[in-house]
Write a protein that holds these residues in place. Structure first.
Motif, mmCIF file in Angstrom:
data_model
loop_
_atom_site.group_PDB
_atom_site.id
_atom_site.type_symbol
_atom_site.label_atom_id
_atom_site.label_comp_id
_atom_site.label_asym_id
_atom_site.label_seq_id
_atom_site.Cartn_x
_atom_site.Cartn_y
_atom_site.Cartn_z
ATOM 1 N N ASP A 30 0.835 -1.196 0.000
ATOM 2 C CA ASP A 30 0.000 0.000 0.000
ATOM 3 C C ASP A 30 0.872 1.248 0.000
ATOM 4 O OD1 ASP A 30 -2.253 -1.644 0.312
ATOM 5 O OD2 ASP A 30 -2.206 -1.479 2.496
ATOM 6 N N LEU A 31 0.506 2.229 -0.804
ATOM 7 C CA LEU A 31 1.201 3.511 -0.777
ATOM 8 C C LEU A 31 0.851 4.195 0.538
ATOM 9 C CD1 LEU A 31 2.974 5.423 -2.486
ATOM 10 C CD2 LEU A 31 0.869 6.514 -3.244
ATOM 11 N N GLY A 32 1.859 4.615 1.279
ATOM 12 C CA GLY A 32 1.620 5.282 2.559
ATOM 13 C C GLY A 32 1.764 4.372 3.764
ATOM 14 N N ASN A 33 2.102 3.090 3.574
ATOM 15 C CA ASN A 33 2.329 2.186 4.695
ATOM 16 C C ASN A 33 3.793 2.355 5.132
ATOM 17 O OD1 ASN A 33 2.013 0.136 6.582
ATOM 18 N ND2 ASN A 33 2.534 -1.470 5.128
ATOM 19 N N HIS A 34 4.035 3.288 6.037
ATOM 20 C CA HIS A 34 5.400 3.646 6.433
ATOM 21 C C HIS A 34 5.942 2.719 7.514
ATOM 22 C CE1 HIS A 34 5.230 7.234 4.020
ATOM 23 N NE2 HIS A 34 4.049 7.499 4.546
ATOM 24 N N ARG A 35 7.197 2.343 7.368
ATOM 25 C CA ARG A 35 7.873 1.480 8.345
ATOM 26 C C ARG A 35 8.062 2.239 9.657
ATOM 27 N NH1 ARG A 35 13.291 -2.062 7.501
ATOM 28 N NH2 ARG A 35 13.603 -2.526 9.683
ATOM 29 N N PRO A 36 7.727 1.600 10.776
ATOM 30 C CA PRO A 36 7.935 2.263 12.073
ATOM 31 C C PRO A 36 9.418 2.507 12.327
ATOM 32 C CG PRO A 36 6.569 0.288 12.318
ATOM 33 C CD PRO A 36 7.107 0.292 10.918
ATOM 34 N N GLU A 37 9.729 3.622 12.951
ATOM 35 C CA GLU A 37 11.116 3.948 13.267
ATOM 36 C C GLU A 37 11.413 3.594 14.720
ATOM 37 O OE1 GLU A 37 12.526 7.760 12.076
ATOM 38 O OE2 GLU A 37 11.224 7.795 10.325
ATOM 39 N N GLY A 38 12.659 3.257 14.982
ATOM 40 C CA GLY A 38 13.071 2.981 16.349
ATOM 41 C C GLY A 38 13.424 1.537 16.617
ATOM 42 N N GLU A 66 3.017 6.296 -11.827
ATOM 43 C CA GLU A 66 3.562 7.633 -11.588
ATOM 44 C C GLU A 66 4.837 7.495 -10.774
ATOM 45 O OE1 GLU A 66 0.348 9.251 -9.341
ATOM 46 O OE2 GLU A 66 -0.776 9.837 -11.096
ATOM 47 N N THR A 67 5.811 8.346 -11.057
ATOM 48 C CA THR A 67 7.063 8.300 -10.309
ATOM 49 C C THR A 67 6.819 8.626 -8.842
ATOM 50 O OG1 THR A 67 7.566 10.599 -10.801
ATOM 51 C CG2 THR A 67 8.461 8.956 -12.301
ATOM 52 N N LEU A 68 7.599 8.030 -7.966
ATOM 53 C CA LEU A 68 7.513 8.351 -6.539
ATOM 54 C C LEU A 68 8.285 9.633 -6.309
ATOM 55 C CD1 LEU A 68 8.180 4.826 -4.999
ATOM 56 C CD2 LEU A 68 6.001 6.053 -5.089
ATOM 57 N N THR A 69 7.660 10.567 -5.614
ATOM 58 C CA THR A 69 8.297 11.850 -5.345
ATOM 59 C C THR A 69 8.227 12.167 -3.866
ATOM 60 O OG1 THR A 69 6.241 13.061 -5.769
ATOM 61 C CG2 THR A 69 7.737 12.786 -7.617
ATOM 62 N N GLU A 70 9.088 13.053 -3.412
ATOM 63 C CA GLU A 70 9.061 13.494 -2.026
ATOM 64 C C GLU A 70 7.707 14.100 -1.709
ATOM 65 O OE1 GLU A 70 11.309 13.253 0.506
ATOM 66 O OE2 GLU A 70 12.450 11.992 -0.850
ATOM 67 N N GLY A 71 7.204 13.841 -0.516
ATOM 68 C CA GLY A 71 5.941 14.420 -0.098
ATOM 69 C C GLY A 71 4.744 13.531 -0.374
ATOM 70 N N GLN A 72 4.933 12.433 -1.147
ATOM 71 C CA GLN A 72 3.818 11.515 -1.356
ATOM 72 C C GLN A 72 3.609 10.739 -0.067
ATOM 73 O OE1 GLN A 72 4.661 9.116 -4.863
ATOM 74 N NE2 GLN A 72 2.861 9.996 -5.822
ATOM 75 N N PRO A 73 2.362 10.369 0.189
ATOM 76 C CA PRO A 73 2.093 9.594 1.419
ATOM 77 C C PRO A 73 2.801 8.261 1.425
ATOM 78 C CG PRO A 73 0.062 9.936 0.144
ATOM 79 C CD PRO A 73 1.191 10.600 -0.587
#
Length: 88
Positions: A22-30, A81-88
């Motif tokens: 999924d676009l926007g499924n960010h890996r947890p940090e830490g 579409e290309t992945l760009t900075e600021g995309q979810p």
């Protein structure tokens, strides 16, 4: 056979692509500070919507990753579409 459109190479058969999630499924940090439940949610639980979904795909031939909007009911896919900075 389904045809997907790579923003770098154009239209190609689906077997040249790999689903990235999924676009926007960010890996947890830490790492060790992240609770097990949060890791499990990240690794195993997906939105899985019926209808329009925004996803990350990789074109295995050129090695580029990109986002694509795909209808999970009809399997219709919009051009990537290309992945760009600021995309979810």
């Amino acid at each position: 056979m389904q045809i997907f459109s790579c923003p770098f190479c154009g239209s190609r058969p689906e077997y040249e692509f790999h689903f990235g999630g999924d676009l926007g499924n960010h890996r947890p940090e830490g790492f060790e500070a992240v609770p097990d439940r949060e890791w499990a949610d990240y690794l195993y639980f997906r939105n899985n919507p019926k209808g329009t979904a925004r996803e990350v795909w990789m074109h295995l031939t050129c090695g580029e990753m990109f986002s694509m909007t795909r209808d999970t009911v009809t399997m219709a896919a919009a051009p990537g579409e290309t992945l760009t900075e600021g995309q979810p």
